[in-house]
Structure formats: C-alpha cells, structure tokens
Scaffold this active site. Structure first.
Site, PDB file in Angstrom:
ATOM      1  N   ARG A 239      72.172  64.569  24.907  1.00 34.51           N
ATOM      2  CA  ARG A 239      71.661  64.467  26.275  1.00 34.51           C
ATOM      3  C   ARG A 239      72.313  63.255  26.944  1.00 34.51           C
ATOM      4  O   ARG A 239      72.475  62.200  26.327  1.00 34.51           O
ATOM      5  CB  ARG A 239      70.138  64.293  26.279  1.00 34.51           C
ATOM      6  N   GLU A 268      72.993  64.713  35.363  1.00 31.53           N
ATOM      7  CA  GLU A 268      73.618  66.035  35.479  1.00 31.53           C
ATOM      8  C   GLU A 268      73.114  66.802  36.690  1.00 31.53           C
ATOM      9  O   GLU A 268      71.916  66.710  36.981  1.00 31.53           O
ATOM     10  CB  GLU A 268      73.279  66.849  34.211  1.00 31.53           C
ATOM     11  N   HIS A 287      78.359  70.564  29.991  1.00 32.81           N
ATOM     12  CA  HIS A 287      77.216  70.967  29.146  1.00 32.81           C
ATOM     13  C   HIS A 287      77.415  72.378  28.570  1.00 32.81           C
ATOM     14  O   HIS A 287      76.666  73.298  28.872  1.00 32.81           O
ATOM     15  CB  HIS A 287      75.909  70.887  29.955  1.00 32.81           C
TER      16      HIS A 287
HETATM   17  C1  DGY Z   1      69.923  72.764  24.420  1.00 34.25           C
HETATM   18  O1  DGY Z   1      69.606  73.891  24.043  1.00 34.25           O
HETATM   19  O2  DGY Z   1      69.132  71.824  24.406  1.00 34.25           O
HETATM   20  C2  DGY Z   1      71.329  72.553  24.863  1.00 34.25           C
HETATM   21  O3  DGY Z   1      71.526  71.335  25.432  1.00 34.25           O
HETATM   22  C3  DGY Z   1      71.762  73.651  25.805  1.00 34.25           C
HETATM   23  O4  DGY Z   1      72.092  74.702  25.054  1.00 34.25           O
END
Ligand code: DGY
Length: 330
Positions: A239, A268, A287
């Site tokens: 993240r 983001e 992402h």
């Molecule tokens: C998640 O699933 O948390 C990813 O960041 C996106 O697929």
C-alpha cells in the site's frame, strides 16, 4: 431476498451469481468510486455490500447503512474499511486472500527485475533511437539479482510467495520481518528472521509486503531509507502510504538508495509530482499487483461467494471479524 449494492464495475459474472441467488442487486457499473456523500446515500437500504479498495467504508457510511449485514471487499487489503466499527455494529467483513497471492508475487518480482536491470529506461532509450553503439560499460548498467539478499518486510502469504521466487528461482538469501518466526518458511527457504534495521542494513532488495495499518503508515521515511545500502532497491506492491513519497524522492535524488519500484502510491491514483518526473532508477506501475484477467475474476468470485454465504446466515470462508460470524452461528 437481500438488497445488495455493488459499488463499481466487477463484470457480469459476479453480478449474475448474486441475481441468480435471488437477491435484488443494484449494480453501479462504473469505474470511478462514488463520492462519500453518494456512498452514504447508496447504502441506506442495503443488506449486503460488494466494494473495491477505492471505496472508503468509514463510520459515516456504516451509520447510514442501518440494515447492513455484510461487506465483501474485492481485495485482500481492507484498510479502506473501518473493520473495528463494522465489528461493533455486528457487520461481517470479508476479503479475497489466496487467489491473488501468486499473481501479486509475480508482479513484485517483475518490478524487482525491471528496476535491477533498468528495463523501462532501456525501452525508452531504444525508442528514442539512442542505441548507436555497443559499449562495455553502457549508461544503463544494472544490478545483479542472482545470489543477492532479499529482505521481505512482512512475511505473510504474498511476502512468502515473493521470498520463494527469490530463494528458489534466483538463489537469493532471504531475510524477513514478521510478528513471529515462520519456521516452515525458514526451513523451506533457509530464510532468517531479522529486525527491520538488520534487514535494511543487509538487503540488496527490500520488498514491502505488510498491510497498511496505523503502525505501518510511513514505515519508510528518509530515516528508514538511510538505513538501506546505497546499492539497494525498494519494491512496494503493498500500500502506498507505507512509504513517505516525498522522502523516497529525496532518497532517490540524493542516491541514498539505488532505486525503487512502486506499484502503489500515497495518494492514489496521484503520485507525488516529482516522482513522475524522476525517470532514473525508478519504475512505477498503476496498482497492477493482482491485475491478470484470471485473478481479478477469481477475486470477484471469492467476494461474491463470501457475501452469499454470509447473507445466508453462515460463516463466510474469508470472514475477517470471525467473532461476529461465530456469535451468529452459536
Ligand atoms: C489487494 O487486493 O489488496 C490488492 O492491492 C489489489 O488487488
């Protein structure tokens, strides 16, 4: 029959399954999240919610959703949902683990190789017609990966899958941080648990694989980055807010670290403007960790399955607040 809201585009297959189960489905087939006000209004009569990581399900939304029984997040990370507040209100929450583990690890490793061997820079160089001679020491010299040390910050499912690629595919020595020792992984991969400072001091590649929590927000600041080797690279597929982007930019400009590869960003979909302008030894992606057609469909199917099971009064396989599910089934 339950009222279900699907907040954003998830494709027809998942929506069809919800309808076939006899539920009344409001499908907002859009690729932009709703504004907080819109989401609060949209959940008023909703029993079940299918949402994406860009939907912020906070206390205001939960307060507005007086009938809400279950939230199925189509993501493994769930920092977009106030889990404690949902639990207080007796609302089940599920995520989509496992189905995206290998795909996300593939992407982390793709970024690792791309930054080490400067693939995007090489691509730009070629397309600009700059390759006019073979040189023994060209401007785009990269880093070796094979046999180097890989530091995994957060040895969970995805961290372990990244470690496996490094150890078994690239002969890498694996260091990891985790709340407890992972004996099976240590044995399988000859991995060693380390403190974060030790890991940063020794690793050639540092892969961030922790979830975003109050403790991991801005875990990587200039101070942290300065503990890394000047020849090391940072890879973040977890993240964005785990890394303080301004500090990373400073570290890249000052060559505190060799390079970075980012799939996620602090605010983001924006990224710190200086980062967008910084091309040298920085790889960025929008992402895409779990973004293969097969895996995204599996994530949708997993979320739908969880929701259907939860709304049927049973324990969803990927429920996060098990205490609620257990209470309901006592
Ligand atoms: C998640 O699933 O948390 C990813 O960041 C996106 O697929």
């Amino acid at each position: 029959m339950a009222n279900i809201l699907v907040t954003q585009h998830i494709g027809d297959e998942g929506v069809q399954k919800l309808c076939e189960a006899g539920h009344a489905v409001t499908y907002r087939d859009e690729t932009e999240p709703m504004t907080p006000d819109e989401l609060q209004t949209a959940v008023l009569d909703v029993d079940g919610l299918v949402c994406l990581l860009t939907d912020r399900v906070d206390t205001a939304v939960l307060n507005a959703a007086a009938n809400l029984k279950m939230i199925a997040n189509v993501a493994v990370g769930y920092d977009n949902i106030d889990l404690a507040a949902a639990t207080e209100r007796g609302i089940l929450v599920s995520n989509t683990p496992d189905v995206l583990t290998e795909t996300t690890a593939d992407h982390a490793f793709a970024l690792l190789l791309a930054i080490a061997r400067r693939i995007p820079e090489a691509d730009t160089f070629m397309r600009a017609g700059k390759y006019d001679k073979f040189e023994m020491f060209p401007p785009l010299l990269g880093l070796d990966v094979y046999g180097k040390t890989l530091g995994i910050v957060g040895l969970g499912r995805i961290g372990t899958a990244v470690a496996r690629r490094g150890a078994l595919g690239f002969g890498m020595k694996v260091l990891y941080t985790a709340n407890s020792r992972k004996m099976a992984v240590e044995q399988e991969l000859n991995a060693a648990r380390a403190t974060l400072p030790e890991l940063l001091r020794q690793s050639d590649f540092v892969s961030i694989n922790v979830p975003l929590t109050p403790e991991t927000r801005h875990l990587f600041t200039l101070e942290t980055l300065r503990q890394m080797k000047p020849t090391a690279c940072l890879i973040n597929t977890a993240r964005g807010p785990i890394v303080k982007e301004d500090d990373l930019l400073t570290a890249l400009r000052e060559k505190t670290i060799w390079g970075a590869a980012l799939d996620v960003f602090e605010a983001e979909p924006q990224m710190t403007s200086g980062l967008a302008q910084h091309h040298e030894r920085l790889v960025v992606a929008p992402h895409l960790g779990s973004a293969t057609g097969d895996t995204r469909q599996k994530m949708v199917n997993t979320a739908v399955k969880n929701l259907l099971v939860g709304l049927a009064g049973q324990k969803p396989p990927d429920v996060l607040n098990t205490e609620i599910a257990d209470q309901a089934n006592e």
